[in-house]
Write an enzyme that holds these catalytic residues in place. Structure first.
Site, PDB file in Angstrom:
ATOM      1  CG  HIS A  84      -0.693   0.214   2.462  1.00 15.16           C
ATOM      2  ND1 HIS A  84      -0.174  -0.789   3.632  1.00 15.16           N
ATOM      3  CD2 HIS A  84      -0.382   1.414   3.067  1.00 15.16           C
ATOM      4  CE1 HIS A  84       0.221  -0.066   4.343  1.00 15.16           C
ATOM      5  NE2 HIS A  84       0.268   1.087   4.436  1.00 15.16           N
ATOM      6  CG  ASP A 220       0.436  -3.945   2.821  1.00 18.64           C
ATOM      7  OD1 ASP A 220       1.071  -3.503   1.966  1.00 18.64           O
ATOM      8  OD2 ASP A 220      -0.459  -3.529   3.690  1.00 18.64           O
ATOM      9  CB  SER A 654       2.987   1.481   6.518  1.00 19.08           C
ATOM     10  OG  SER A 654       1.630   1.232   6.836  1.00 19.08           O
TER      11      SER A 654
END
Ligand code: ARG
Ligand code: GLU
Length: 719
Positions: A84, A220, A654
């Site tokens: 992402h 991810d 992230s």
């Protein structure tokens, strides 16, 4: 209990800093955390993690773009971050013919790696406490304006001095709401190429349904490579650039972990607000979050319906929808957590003890007695303005066509002005053409048309009257709050709604044509919304926010004074931090319990061929059926996909490397569990868990599913 003993109990309770809570400054680790970390299982020293004398773990960590983290895993500049985080780049390179979002992308060799002009990677060279230099000449009596201008001058001169004769850049940031300042000497690399990304049904498996949730099975991750000039220095994209050799390459462990194991995470958390007064938490949980959630619920409903019906709309809106949904879902979890923990009540309790502490000492009283009442007054004034700004941003600006018309403001202004030079007009025209191309690439009129009347009527009905755009109020009165007729007319007649008409118009553009744009009802309405915001709202908000900033600085100072034995950590501000904790399960609710890791079996259990987000990649399925996990299997024989731990993280973390006690990479952070998303405001050791992609699943996908074992060969793997 007498007041003093209540206070003692209270100070004790609040002075305890839970293992897990906190985002710590790497340069202060030795002083504040090293002992505790080692007692929890760290086998390294603080110097191994952050050093300015020799290469250390910190040299393997990077800020990816403007809001994610990544880590170097090869001596040839290869880096891992989240899918992402790479999403924007992957989407930019995707078309219906080359749908890298859906199918994944793998460069077979360095020549095939894809450049991303808008992307950069930032490395930290060193950080320094510059509080004394920056606050030189500042005192508590001066206005914020004067204070800020002195600080700006001090920052400039301090950075200039530090950067002498280097190619580095500097960033100085306020900590503890301006009670301290740290300077970061950084290196910014601008040639960052996309190397690989798994297909969406791995990289975003579970999509927005699973987002912020545990149990999770999302792969991810994405892979990029940093390039530098021949001397290893940052340079703009060039064919002649060579892979950058990082000063430290993160070793990767395939050995796995057990429940209770120590872990730490190294990365760039963006924003937390742990020291706010109750008034601020109330504003967030009672006004801001519910309003934003309501407006986004409808937008998502409409967008998702059309994404399910059209492949083109899916490509066009994947990134937009993910963005809208991400905040939308987080705020819901945050609100629940704030209520469950009674954060407002706890803050109020703290504030009443604070008041006792103040009144007990004349010194404190003279400095802090007006603080809480000033907060109360300021937040009361802020409420209607804040709400208006949310409606402006989340309703008015959520109409894509309105936003698009603003790409023409410069062109119209320059055209109106007789003194404008031809070359400036040409530049503005070229920009408008590019904006038009870009806009329509990712635009569905059906979606926007369906949303426009709803958003306008919400805006008109709920924006506090004194701050509502007057033309919106008038239009609403005229149409009894129903904007369907208005919207139908816009989409039928407006030149802005048609790419063909717009391009034809721009291709024959002359300055005198500007009226055709400025007279368009959507153009003037969008301008009017923006003008109303800048003239009627923004300035007032700025004044109040500035006042709050000053109050926060004083309140922060007071809190530290009141709890001298508490170990404070500064709120996140997108600077490099360490958080540490343990790999742990949790119980989200009565009679339920979640295990601390997930496996590939869970992917198969979630499979649903009818739902886009739960379609399982065929190659993955095939390998699963043969249980062919190779060296990536856990010793229990299964393939672990994700795990959770009590590391305190937030947005920006992230892609952050997650390490075991020996400083070996065991995963990439990518999310938090829903029940703990209030940790930006209040941390709960029982419920706050960060979600990490198990590095073994990541490498398995690269190697076995996507056939890019050559990349794994570049890495330093410890089996
Ligand atoms: N919740 C994660 C974060 O805050 C992941 C978001 C991307 N994934 C998604 N399905 N929208 O960024
Ligand atoms: N997904 C988030 C990010 O993009 C991290 C999750 C969180 O907020 O903790 O940084």
């Amino acid at each position: 209990m007498k007041r003093t003993s209540i206070l003692i109990v209270f100070l004790f309770v609040f002075a305890r800093s839970f293992a897990g809570e906190g985002m710590w400054l790497p340069m202060l680790l030795e002083q504040l955390n090293e002992k505790e970390m080692q007692s929890m299982g760290l086998k390294l020293t603080a110097e191994d993690i952050y050093s300015i004398n020799h290469s250390s773990l910190k040299d393997g960590i990077l800020l990816f773009g403007g809001g994610c983290t990544g880590g170097f895993v090869s001596t040839q500049g290869l880096l891992l971050t989240n899918h992402h985080c790479g999403f924007g780049s992957i989407q930019q390179h995707s078309t219906l013919e080359h749908d890298y979002l859906r199918n994944g992308f793998w460069a077979k060799n360095k020549e095939e790696e894809l450049p991303n002009p808008a992307l950069s990677v930032t490395l930290l060279v060193r950080m320094e406490d510059v509080t004394t230099k920056i606050l030189n000449g500042v005192n508590d009596k001066m206005s914020k304006l004067v204070r800020d201008s002195i600080i700006t001058i001090n920052i400039k001169s301090t950075e200039k001095e530090a950067l002498k004769n280097t190619h580095y850049e500097a960033k100085t940031k306020a900590f503890y709401y301006g009670n301290e300042y740290y300077m970061f000497i950084i290196e910014v690399f601008k040639d960052v190429r996309l190397v690989g990304a798994p297909p969406t049904n791995i990289g975003n498996f579970g999509g927005d349904t699973d987002n912020w949730m545990w149990p999770r099975h999302t792969g991810d991750f994405s892979v990029f490579r940093v390039y530098a000039d021949k001397d290893g220095k940052p340079a703009a994209y060039s064919k002649d650039n060579v892979p950058y050799t990082p000063k430290y390459t993160l070793p990767i462990s395939l050995k796995g972990y057990e429940k209770g194991d120590f872990t730490f995470i190294y990365g760039y958390p963006g924003t937390t607000q742990e020291y706010l007064p109750s008034y601020a938490v109330q504003l967030i949980s009672e006004t801001e979050n519910p309003t934003r959630i309501k407006l986004r619920t409808k937008r998502l409903e409409v967008i998702k319906t059309h994404m399910n019906e059209s492949r083109l709309v899916r490509i066009q809106y994947s990134a937009k929808a993910a963005n809208i949904a991400n905040g939308w879902k987080k705020w819901q979890g945050e609100d629940k957590g704030i209520k469950r923990m009674d954060a407002v009540g706890k803050k109020k309790f703290f504030e009443s003890n604070f008041t006792h502490w103040i009144t007990a000492d004349t010194g404190h009283n003279s400095k802090y007695s007006k603080l809480l009442s000033a907060y109360a007054k300021t937040y009361a004034e802020l409420l209607p303005l804040d709400l208006s700004s949310i409606y402006y941003n989340e309703a008015g600006n959520a109409i894509e066509l309105f936003k698009f018309t603003r790409s023409f403001t410069a062109l119209v202004k320059l055209s109106q002005d007789k003194k404008t030079k031809k070359e400036d007009l040409d530049k503005a025209l070229a920009k408008a053409k590019t904006a038009t191309e870009d806009f329509f690439k990712n635009y569905s009129q059906t979606v926007d048309h369906e949303l426009m009347p709803w958003l306008l009527s919400e805006y008109a009905a709920n924006c506090p009257k004194e701050y509502c755009p007057s033309e919106l109020t008038a239009l609403s009165a005229e149409n009894k709050g129903d904007f369907k007729k208005y919207s139908d007319a816009v989409f039928k007649e407006s030149i802005f709604a048609s790419k063909e008409k717009m391009m034809a118009f721009l291709n024959n553009y002359q300055a005198s044509n500007y009226k055709k744009l400025s007279r368009e009802p959507v153009y003037s309405m969008a301008q009017h919304f923006a003008d109303n915001y800048t003239q009627n709202i923004q300035g007032k908000i700025d004044v109040l926010r500035n006042r709050i900033d000053s109050l926060n600085r004083i309140y922060m100072k007071a809190q530290r004074e009141m709890q001298p034995s508490k170990r404070f950590y500064p709120d996140a501000n997108l600077t490099l931090r360490i958080a540490y904790g343990n790999i742990l399960d949790y119980k989200p609710a009565d009679a339920t319990g979640f295990n601390y890791f997930t496996t590939l079996d869970g992917v198969m259990q979630k499979e649903d061929t009818a739902v886009y987000d739960y379609v399982v990649d065929p190659k993955l399925k095939e390998l699963f059926s043969r249980k062919e996990y190779g060296k990536y299997a856990d010793k229990d024989g299964s393939l672990h996909t994700c795990f959770i731990a009590s590391n305190h993280t937030t947005g920006g973390n992230s892609g952050s490397p997650v390490f075991n006690g020996s400083g070996e990479l065991i995963g990439l952070n990518f999310d938090r569990c829903w029940e703990g998303t209030m940790s930006d405001i209040i941390y709960d050791p029982d419920q706050c868990r960060n979600i990490t992609l198990d590095i073994r699943y990541c490498l398995f996908v690269i190697d076995k599913v996507c056939g890019a074992g050559n990349l794994v060969n570049e890495m330093n793997i410890r089996e």
